[in-house]
Design an enzyme around this catalytic site. Structure first.
Site, PDB file in Angstrom:
ATOM      1  N   THR A 129       0.819  -1.223   0.000  1.00 52.74           N
ATOM      2  CA  THR A 129       0.000   0.000   0.000  1.00 52.74           C
ATOM      3  C   THR A 129       0.848   1.266   0.000  1.00 52.74           C
ATOM      4  O   THR A 129       1.888   1.340   0.664  1.00 52.74           O
ATOM      5  CB  THR A 129      -0.921  -0.020   1.240  1.00 52.74           C
ATOM      6  OG1 THR A 129      -1.644  -1.248   1.250  1.00 52.74           O
ATOM      7  CG2 THR A 129      -1.895   1.139   1.228  1.00 52.74           C
ATOM      8  N   ALA A 181       0.519  -4.526 -14.675  1.00 51.23           N
ATOM      9  CA  ALA A 181       0.735  -5.658 -13.780  1.00 51.23           C
ATOM     10  C   ALA A 181       2.024  -6.413 -14.128  1.00 51.23           C
ATOM     11  O   ALA A 181       2.751  -6.846 -13.246  1.00 51.23           O
ATOM     12  CB  ALA A 181      -0.456  -6.612 -13.843  1.00 51.23           C
ATOM     13  N   GLU A 247      -3.781 -15.901   2.779  1.00 49.36           N
ATOM     14  CA  GLU A 247      -3.880 -14.644   3.516  1.00 49.36           C
ATOM     15  C   GLU A 247      -5.307 -14.362   3.960  1.00 49.36           C
ATOM     16  O   GLU A 247      -5.554 -13.923   5.080  1.00 49.36           O
ATOM     17  CB  GLU A 247      -3.370 -13.493   2.635  1.00 49.36           C
ATOM     18  CG  GLU A 247      -1.902 -13.670   2.290  1.00 49.36           C
ATOM     19  CD  GLU A 247      -1.424 -12.755   1.178  1.00 49.36           C
ATOM     20  OE1 GLU A 247      -2.070 -11.725   0.920  1.00 49.36           O
ATOM     21  OE2 GLU A 247      -0.392 -13.070   0.568  1.00 49.36           O
ATOM     22  N   ARG A 273     -23.644  -9.776  36.178  1.00 53.02           N
ATOM     23  CA  ARG A 273     -24.212  -8.433  36.281  1.00 53.02           C
ATOM     24  C   ARG A 273     -25.690  -8.498  36.720  1.00 53.02           C
ATOM     25  O   ARG A 273     -26.492  -9.206  36.102  1.00 53.02           O
ATOM     26  CB  ARG A 273     -24.105  -7.737  34.916  1.00 53.02           C
ATOM     27  CG  ARG A 273     -24.705  -6.355  34.861  1.00 53.02           C
ATOM     28  CD  ARG A 273     -23.877  -5.364  35.635  1.00 53.02           C
ATOM     29  NE  ARG A 273     -24.387  -4.007  35.513  1.00 53.02           N
ATOM     30  CZ  ARG A 273     -23.963  -3.005  36.268  1.00 53.02           C
ATOM     31  NH1 ARG A 273     -23.047  -3.203  37.191  1.00 53.02           N
ATOM     32  NH2 ARG A 273     -24.466  -1.794  36.100  1.00 53.02           N
ATOM     33  N   GLN A 341     -22.753  -4.164  23.544  1.00 53.61           N
ATOM     34  CA  GLN A 341     -23.997  -3.545  24.030  1.00 53.61           C
ATOM     35  C   GLN A 341     -24.440  -4.166  25.356  1.00 53.61           C
ATOM     36  O   GLN A 341     -24.915  -3.475  26.246  1.00 53.61           O
ATOM     37  CB  GLN A 341     -25.091  -3.716  22.959  1.00 53.61           C
ATOM     38  CG  GLN A 341     -26.401  -3.019  23.275  1.00 53.61           C
ATOM     39  CD  GLN A 341     -26.291  -1.492  23.206  1.00 53.61           C
ATOM     40  OE1 GLN A 341     -25.315  -0.951  22.688  1.00 53.61           O
ATOM     41  NE2 GLN A 341     -27.280  -0.812  23.753  1.00 53.61           N
ATOM     42  N   LEU A 342     -24.218  -5.455  25.500  1.00 57.06           N
ATOM     43  CA  LEU A 342     -24.652  -6.143  26.725  1.00 57.06           C
ATOM     44  C   LEU A 342     -23.790  -5.775  27.934  1.00 57.06           C
ATOM     45  O   LEU A 342     -24.159  -6.053  29.068  1.00 57.06           O
ATOM     46  CB  LEU A 342     -24.670  -7.662  26.502  1.00 57.06           C
ATOM     47  CG  LEU A 342     -25.756  -8.128  25.508  1.00 57.06           C
ATOM     48  CD1 LEU A 342     -25.598  -9.615  25.199  1.00 57.06           C
ATOM     49  CD2 LEU A 342     -27.154  -7.847  26.044  1.00 57.06           C
ATOM     50  N   GLU A 372     -15.501  -4.590  -0.003  1.00 57.85           N
ATOM     51  CA  GLU A 372     -15.990  -4.300  -1.357  1.00 57.85           C
ATOM     52  C   GLU A 372     -15.142  -5.044  -2.398  1.00 57.85           C
ATOM     53  O   GLU A 372     -15.671  -5.586  -3.374  1.00 57.85           O
ATOM     54  CB  GLU A 372     -15.952  -2.785  -1.625  1.00 57.85           C
ATOM     55  CG  GLU A 372     -16.934  -1.978  -0.778  1.00 57.85           C
ATOM     56  CD  GLU A 372     -16.557  -1.884   0.698  1.00 57.85           C
ATOM     57  OE1 GLU A 372     -15.349  -1.899   1.009  1.00 57.85           O
ATOM     58  OE2 GLU A 372     -17.463  -1.816   1.548  1.00 57.85           O
TER      59      GLU A 372
END
Ligand code: FAD
Length: 382
Positions: A129, A181, A247, A273, A341-342, A372
């Protein structure tokens, strides 16, 4: 009966190997994780320790200093890190680099680098990259020009995992910018004493704080011509493409193990909890959410296990591996969100592993090819 998610690919030897990996992770990696997150990297010592214990390059043949195992041995290490939410030590990228040497290197290159990678003397990185090119790899600008038996390398890379700690970097570059390429090659760059090479910032990420991700600069770096991976110009794209199933499955495997870890941590929490005078798990919504999570993991286990079998057999194709990466990372993010969230407000506190897992998970949909791009690859096979 507690919900269990057994792997179809394990056996008693791999169970022992799992114990060895877990012991290393609990005694060497976990105690230093908070400090590693502060520093932005795990340091070299733990890599060498992993090398001494035979934990690196587990699926590289013994003749090159590796463990002589197969992908399942690698998978076990990734799973044991991922289920604990420990993302500092990027052995995945290290192993990917080792596989480039194994699959594409000359005999000389294999002998020169694989034993040192296996011993943890060299940490491996792969630099594709650039600031202007990520998904569109053909757009890279880093250039290597052959002059007097050396390639002269110029360019900038970014977001490079292990970039700060790396002793050897596979640099994807153009050896013939007119050829697209077919003009792309991979150069092997040793970083120690390398003139013109510089590591920029260790980048400040939203998650994976203990894993080093860096900018790299190459300014008139002279690389001996013998350091061209495979010894032949123009092979870079072919080399990159042929290792994609390996990969991508790594990301699928670690995503699923991370979901298991999050599920177990959440289950423990909601049993303890108290809300409205009773344990949180007694509320129907909690049980339904965890039932959904358990279902996702169990169904996912069948698919990921199948991919592991196929990879070991050498039959995993790129589109199916891309599905493992796509499904694994997208589901991981949804599952982590439901689990967090819990935990209520505690889930948002970094001292709780669930908070760190949530932040770590997000990048799984981005690196190794975005979701994508995975859909692009899969859709070509429709
Ligand atoms: C923590 C971390 C570690 C990384 N490690 C490494 C590493 O070790 N080595 C390395 O070389 N790179 C590494 N990367 C880079 C990573 O692979 C890229 O970020 C990724 O491939 C996306 O490239 P980009 O960031 O340039 O985004 P872009 O390519 O600019 O994409 C931006 C958006 O456009 C979408 N998009 C692009 N093209 C298409 C298309 N054709 N169709 C539909 N949507 C499209 C993308 O999906 C994305 O949503 C790492 C990144 C991170 C964040």
């Amino acid at each position: 009966m507690t919900m269990d998610f057994p792997r179809s690919w394990t056996d008693p030897d791999l169970d022992l190997w799992r114990d060895t990996c877990a012991r290393f992770i609990e005694t060497e990696l976990e105690p230093d994780d908070a400090a590693s997150r502060e520093r932005g990297h795990v340091g070299h010592a733990v890599w060498r320790r992993a090398g001494e214990l035979g934990l690196l390059c587990a699926d590289i043949p013994e003749q090159y200093g590796g463990g002589g195992g197969d992908f399942r041995h690698e998978a076990v290490f990734y799973e044991e890190c991922a289920r604990r939410g420990l993302s500092g030590m990027a052995t995945s990228v290290h192993s990917i680099v080792a596989h480039y040497f194994l699959n594409h290197g000359t005999e000389d290159q294999k002998q020169r680098y694989l034993p040192r990678l296996a011993r943890g003397e060299l940490v491996g990185a792969i630099a594709m990259t650039e600031p202007g090119a990520g998904s569109d790899l053909q757009g890279i600008r880093t250039k290597a020009e052959l002059r007097d038996g050396h390639y002269v390398l110029n360019g900038t890379k970014t977001f490079i995992t292990n970039g700060f700690l790396a002793g050897v970097i596979l640099v994807v570059c153009k050896t013939d910018p007119t050829q697209g390429a077919r003009g792309t090659s991979i150069l092997i760059v040793e970083t120690e004493g390398c003139e013109g090479f510089r590591v920029g910032r260790v980048l400040d990420k939203m998650g994976m704080k203990a894993q080093d991700t860096s900018e790299l600069f190459f300014d008139e770096v002279r690389v001996p011509a013998a350091q061209l991976l495979g010894g032949k110009e123009g092979q870079g794209f072919f080399q990159l493409m042929s290792d994609l199933p390996y990969e991508r499955l790594i990301i699928g495997v670690s995503a699923l193990a991370n979901m298991e870890g999050a599920y177990r941590a959440t289950l423990d929490y909601v049993r303890e909890r108290q809300v409205f005078g009773k344990p949180l798990i007694e509320i129907q919504n909690t049980r339904f959410k965890l039932a959904e999570v358990a279902t996702q993991i169990k169904v996912g286990r069948a698919f990921i296990d199948r991919c592991v079998h196929d990879l070991v057999a050498g039959t995993l194709d790129t589109a199916t591996a891309s599905m493992a990466k796509l499904w694994g990372s997208e589901t991981q993010c949804r599952v982590l969100d439901e689990c967090l969230q819990l935990f209520g407000g505690y889930g948002y506190m970094n001292e709780y592993p669930i908070a760190r897992m949530y932040a770590d998970a997000r990048v799984q949909r981005i690196y190794g090819g975005t979701s994508e791009i995975m859909k692009e690859v899969i859709s070509r096979q429709l």
